[in-house]
Enzyme design. Structure first.
Site, PDB file in Angstrom:
ATOM      1  CG  ASP A  67      -1.716   0.707   1.393  1.00  0.00           C
ATOM      2  OD1 ASP A  67      -2.056   2.289   0.580  1.00  0.00           O
ATOM      3  OD2 ASP A  67      -2.649   1.041   2.026  1.00  0.00           O
ATOM      4  CD  GLU A 136       8.241  -5.671  -6.099  1.00  0.00           C
ATOM      5  OE1 GLU A 136       7.633  -7.115  -5.270  1.00  0.00           O
ATOM      6  OE2 GLU A 136       7.675  -5.957  -7.568  1.00  0.00           O
TER       7      GLU A 136
END
Length: 259
Positions: A67, A136
């Site tokens: 998040d 990522e």
């Protein structure tokens, strides 16, 4: 069956089968600290009472990873409160080694930390529209805690490719690589068929088998300290935090110019 009240997780029990649905529609089914706590508490119940644990998400998104809004809020004012990745790693470890058959039922998008939930499970079932990605590195991060579970499932080379390319992998490709065990257009029907067979197993036998598997494959335990250290390093990097904050505020990826 008594389970703690949850804000991020919907739980349902059918005899000795538990259905744990990640339910954060307002946050794109991302992972926050509360989800990890509630999921861990649910597994405490499953350890003793359930033979099968089914992990589900929303129809369009299984789980989209960390998040970023929570991360951005924790670093506001220049004082970053670094989150501890160890509970998340431990949660995935329990899915991989716990005394139950863990099933990831993937519909829609599984990204970043969502791949951790997928790769940790014993069985992965998906619908024909499911896609899998590790995003990522686009933010200067790395899937440090995901990789030990992903490498265990699909091997070093494919996990490395997914990490470096950052692009979505189709369900067909994911099955060829071993990330997905089976998929169908109607994944609910596929899940039912698998559960009909798995119901024949007994919990004692499953628990013994999972203990044995963990004993002959120590990769998750061996990688834990390195994974935690790497995770903390990238999430403590101020430039990475700036990239995350900019994305939260504007929706722009790090390579996109200011408008």
């Amino acid at each position: 069956m008594d389970t703690p009240a949850c804000a991020t997780l919907r739980t349902r029990f059918d005899g000795d089968i538990a259905y744990l649905q990640i339910h954060r529609p307002q946050a794109n089914n991302t992972i926050n600290e509360q989800l990890i706590r509630e999921f861990t508490a649910a597994l405490d119940v499953c350890d003793t009472r359930c033979k099968i644990v089914v992990i589900e998400g929303l129809p369009e998104v299984f789980c989209f990873g960390a998040d970023f809004k929570e991360l951005e809020q924790s670093s506001e004012g220049g004082e970053s409160r670094q989150q501890d990745p160890r509970p998340m790693y431990a949660l995935w470890g329990r899915l991989a080694t716990g005394p139950f058959v863990s099933i990831a039922h993937v519909r829609g998008k599984a990204n970043a930390g969502g791949i951790g939930f997928v790769a940790a499970c014993d069985i992965v079932l998906a619908d024909a529209a499911a896609v899998f990605s590790l995003s990522e590195l686009l933010f200067g991060l790395m899937p440090a805690c995901v990789l030990p579970f992903l490498i265990r499932r699909i091997g070093f080379a494919k996990a490395n490719y997914m990490t470096l390319m950052t692009q979505p992998v189709t369900v067909q490709q994911a099955q060829e690589w071993g990330l997905v065990d089976a998929y169908e257009e109607n994944s609910d029907n596929l899940l039912r068929k698998n559960l009909l067979r798995l119901r024949r197993l007994n919990k004692t036998g499953v628990a013994r088998y999972k203990r044995y598997l963990h004993a002959i494959d120590g990769s998750i335990d061996a990688a834990e300290d390195a994974a935690i250290t790497a995770n903390r390093e990238v999430f403590a990097d101020s430039q990475n935090l700036q990239r995350i904050a900019r994305y939260v505020r504007t929706g722009q990826f790090p390579w996109e110019g200011d408008s």
